[in-house]
Design an enzyme around this catalytic site. Structure first.
Site, PDB file in Angstrom:
ATOM      1  CG  PHE A   3     -10.921  16.605  -7.023  1.00  0.00           C
ATOM      2  CD1 PHE A   3     -10.928  17.704  -7.502  1.00  0.00           C
ATOM      3  CD2 PHE A   3     -11.457  15.294  -7.726  1.00  0.00           C
ATOM      4  CE1 PHE A   3     -10.769  17.796  -9.061  1.00  0.00           C
ATOM      5  CE2 PHE A   3     -11.382  15.410  -8.987  1.00  0.00           C
ATOM      6  CZ  PHE A   3     -10.977  16.567  -9.821  1.00  0.00           C
ATOM      7  CD  GLU A  27     -22.549  15.355 -11.131  1.00  0.00           C
ATOM      8  OE1 GLU A  27     -23.642  14.804 -11.792  1.00  0.00           O
ATOM      9  OE2 GLU A  27     -21.983  16.353 -11.053  1.00  0.00           O
ATOM     10  CB  SER A  87     -15.653   5.522 -15.769  1.00  0.00           C
ATOM     11  OG  SER A  87     -15.325   4.547 -14.824  1.00  0.00           O
ATOM     12  CB  ILE A 140     -17.105  13.682  -2.172  1.00  0.00           C
ATOM     13  CG1 ILE A 140     -17.980  13.814  -3.459  1.00  0.00           C
ATOM     14  CG2 ILE A 140     -16.053  14.815  -2.253  1.00  0.00           C
ATOM     15  CD1 ILE A 140     -17.271  13.381  -4.927  1.00  0.00           C
ATOM     16  CD  GLN A 190      11.793 -24.350  -4.990  1.00  0.00           C
ATOM     17  OE1 GLN A 190      11.268 -25.366  -5.311  1.00  0.00           O
ATOM     18  NE2 GLN A 190      13.079 -24.296  -5.032  1.00  0.00           N
ATOM     19  N   GLY A 248      -2.181 -17.726   5.997  1.00  0.00           N
ATOM     20  CA  GLY A 248      -3.199 -18.800   6.427  1.00  0.00           C
ATOM     21  C   GLY A 248      -4.419 -18.113   7.175  1.00  0.00           C
ATOM     22  CD  GLU A 277      -6.881  10.333  -7.099  1.00  0.00           C
ATOM     23  OE1 GLU A 277      -6.644  10.836  -6.049  1.00  0.00           O
ATOM     24  OE2 GLU A 277      -5.900  10.724  -7.983  1.00  0.00           O
ATOM     25  N   GLY A 278     -10.142   7.093 -11.058  1.00  0.00           N
ATOM     26  CA  GLY A 278     -10.179   6.398 -12.551  1.00  0.00           C
ATOM     27  C   GLY A 278      -9.832   4.931 -12.226  1.00  0.00           C
ATOM     28  CB  THR A 279     -11.857   1.815 -13.115  1.00  0.00           C
ATOM     29  OG1 THR A 279     -11.896   2.352 -14.422  1.00  0.00           O
ATOM     30  CG2 THR A 279     -13.047   2.280 -12.228  1.00  0.00           C
TER      31      THR A 279
END
Lengths: 259, 388
Positions: free
Chosen positions: B122, B126, B131, B156, B278, B339, B363-365
């Site tokens: 897709f 560019e 965005s 791409i 814990q 760690g 795919e869009g921030t």
């Protein structure tokens, strides 16, 4: 090209254990699987069909639930499944099993090729393949590790040996047993699984295959299992500690009673 | 948790899980080290019909919906989101054809895509349009009965590996957003080439390249849908595909959690496994809570989309943001729990942490996704105040 693959449902070896009191196999809660070697036989059959055309029929002898392995084989690309099932088959050894399979094969159809895994992981005998070939009167090759060439007229095979392999050319009809590593079995496809879910499996009884009651099940089995037992558990042993001299003294003291 | 999946959906999960366990996990470290495209793995996926999931049955596919593809991608993501991205990008590449292509175009491309014989890509981004999709410079001009495409697409996925490329180009600049159209470019079209593979921080099994069009001439019938509908097709495509990216995040986080818990049970410090402390337990608990919450949201969003609502942008963006932010956090925490071992390449979690970052970007921030959610809220509440 008509290919028949004989497969077997076995208990998953990872979960097999014996009841310590009765020495019987504990089947409850243990998953059943297709004998791992049979996966390779099914895959090789499907590959040969893809190459040469024809159809792949999977055949199993077992209780009604053995139908599951037929469905699994269909999901991996087999065309048809045949379940040979009858209470009269219970207790069959390899002799009675190969008789039953041979009778079933003759009912199913003419074949060019029969494939099996080299052995099942429960009995580990590796006898059913050769025995079936003998009963059907066809040549056989065991432990095939590679099909080098395949055509409508025959196959060129590698037979695994301890120190390498034999290169063999065979004509049809022929029976082969295959080893692990002959191929990488495919992951069952979604369409294959869908097909397997709904496919009607052909079911054959002892009467359907015209079996002689004295040749099947327990009556037809010269091998009788007298006793099955787990090897005795070995004790932990004794660990001596201290300096080397002290350990030697302890060892000598512990051996003295046996002198 | 039981999400009440159908028999077919359980089959998809089992199939994708088997591919992941047998084909992806044993090879993921090598693919990452060598920047190697997972051709054999994709072939195995093709053989297992995974590429057919989003394709209608009439074109040889499985006719599955958003949740079906989400379930497959979640499993693949558990193995390697680089491989998962290569697979997902191929689905993304055919979505415009699925959504807006003519019957003839669908018949031409979908059967090969469903069979995994051809991969897709897709092409939107560019150098000056990421965005902000309105910054697109690539143009397509009709000359006789051919489109002449000029411009360069950047970053791409599946570039150089795909055979089918669905790209967006400006066909009439004077019309603004309505001047963009989508077109199919095929590998080998004259004037079309791909740049060298980009060197990336993570998802290194996937291929990322430029797409370069220099007077690239393609037949007129490669136009997807009507002229000027490019942005609508893109928006619909991304609305449907974003839950898939969220699903890669679920899989990655599950794998990171699995690694962290197994390690914490085995690692002995101060005479006890560290899971007994814990401080560690709470980290693991938070990871598990966030993961399950994200899974519920992603599955819910996918089911919502499968009901074909009029507007799905908000839930699609919500699940992408939540699941991918969660994946980044869980992967980072998995490294922390492990760690020094976690930081070493000998263990898989450092790769997961490197890989996870892209999920928040592509795919869009996640910032753009929040814009979408915010704008949708603005619209909804405007209506609410009017309607009382």
């Amino acid at each position: 090209m008509n290919i028949i693959v004989c497969i077997k449902q076995v208990l998953d070896a990872k979960d097999v254990h014996l009841d310590p009191v009765t020495n019987n196999l504990v089947r409850e809660g243990v998953p059943s699987i297709m004998n791992p070697y049979d996966h390779y036989a099914v895959e090789e059959a499907v590959r040969l069909r893809e190459l040469l055309g024809g159809k792949v029929t999977v055949l199993t002898m077992g209780p009604p639930q053995a139908e599951e392995v037929l469905r699994q084989a269909v999901s991996c690309g087999a065309d048809h499944g045949v379940l040979v099932s009858d209470r009269a088959f219970a207790g069959a050894d390899t002799w009675a099993t190969s008789y039953t399979l041979a009778m079933a094969v003759q009912v199913i159809e003419a074949f060019d090729l029969i494939l099996l895994g080299k052995q099942a992981i429960d009995g580990d005998t590796a006898q059913v393949g050769p025995s079936l070939a003998m009963r059907l009167g066809v040549p056989y090759v065991t432990c095939v590790q590679k099909v080098r060439e395949a055509s409508d007229s025959g196959l060129i095979l590698e037979r695994m040996m301890d120190d390498g392999y034999d290169l063999l050319a065979v004509d049809y009809p022929v029976l082969l047993t295959v080893v692990k590593g002959i191929n990488q079995p495919r992951v069952p496809s979604l369409k294959g699984k869908m097909r397997a879910k709904t496919m009607e499996m052909r079911k054959l009884s002892a009467a359907d295959i015209g079996a002689d009651p004295l040749c099947i099940g327990l009556p037809g089995s010269p091998t009788q299992v007298e006793k099955v037992f787990s090897p005795p558990v070995r004790s932990q042993g004794t660990v001596f500690t201290g300096s080397l001299d002290e350990q030697i003294d302890q060892l000598v003291d512990s051996l003295k009673p046996y002198l | 948790m039981d999400y009440f999946l159908s028999e077919e959906q359980k089959m998809i999960v089992d199939t994708a899980r088997q591919i992941t366990n047998e084909y992806i996990i044993p090879h993921r470290a090598a693919l990452d080290e060598q920047d190697k495209f997972p051709r054999e793995i994709l072939n195995a996926m093709a053989q297992a019909d995974l590429f057919g999931i989003p394709v209608p049955e009439e074109f040889g596919g499985f006719g599955g919906g958003c949740l079906d593809i989400v379930l497959a991608l979640e499993q693949l993501g558990r193995g390697c989101i680089g491989v998962g991205t290569a697979f997902a990008a191929s689905s993304l590449g055919i979505y415009p054809i699925l959504q807006a292509g003519s019957q003839e175009m669908r018949e031409r491309y979908l059967p090969d895509a469903a069979a995994g014989k051809k991969f897709a890509a897709f092409g939107l981004t560019e150098a000056n349009a990421g965005s902000d999709a309105s910054g697109i410079q690539t143009t397509a001009v009709l000359d006789g009965d051919e489109w002449v495409v000029n411009g360069t697409k950047q970053w791409i996925t599946n570039g150089g590996e795909a055979q089918i490329y669905t790209i967006v180009a400006i066909t009439d600049r004077s019309k603004g957003p309505r001047g963009a159209s989508m077109l199919v470019v095929e590998e080998g079209d004259p004037g079309f080439s791909c740049g060298p593979k980009e060197k990336k921080m993570g998802i290194r099994a996937s291929s990322t390249t430029e797409l370069i069009f220099k007077d690239c001439r393609i037949p007129q019938d490669r136009l997807i849908g009507r002229k000027g509908t490019g942005f609508i097709t893109i928006m619909k495509t991304l609305d449907s595909s974003r839950p898939g990216i969220a699903a890669l995040g679920l899989g990655l986080a599950q794998a990171a959690l699995d690694e962290a818990v197994c390690y914490a049970k085995q690692r002995i410090q101060f005479g006890k496994p560290i899971i007994a402390f814990q401080a560690v337990q709470h980290m693991l608990a938070d990871m598990a809570i966030q993961l399950e919450a994200a899974r519920a949201l992603v599955y819910g969003a996918a089911r919502h989309i499968d009901a074909h609502p009029h507007n799905m942008s908000k839930v699609s963006s919500m699940c992408k943001v939540f699941a991918t932010d969660m994946a980044m956090k869980v992967a980072t925490d998995a490294v922390q729990v492990m760690g020094g071992y976690g930081y070493m390449r000998e263990y898989p979690v450092e790769k997961m942490m490197r890989d996870a970052k892209i999920l928040q970007i592509y795919e869009g921030t996640n910032q753009i996704q929040r814009n979408v959610v915010g704008q949708e809220l603005n619209k909804e509440y405007a209506r609410a105040s009017v309607n009382g």
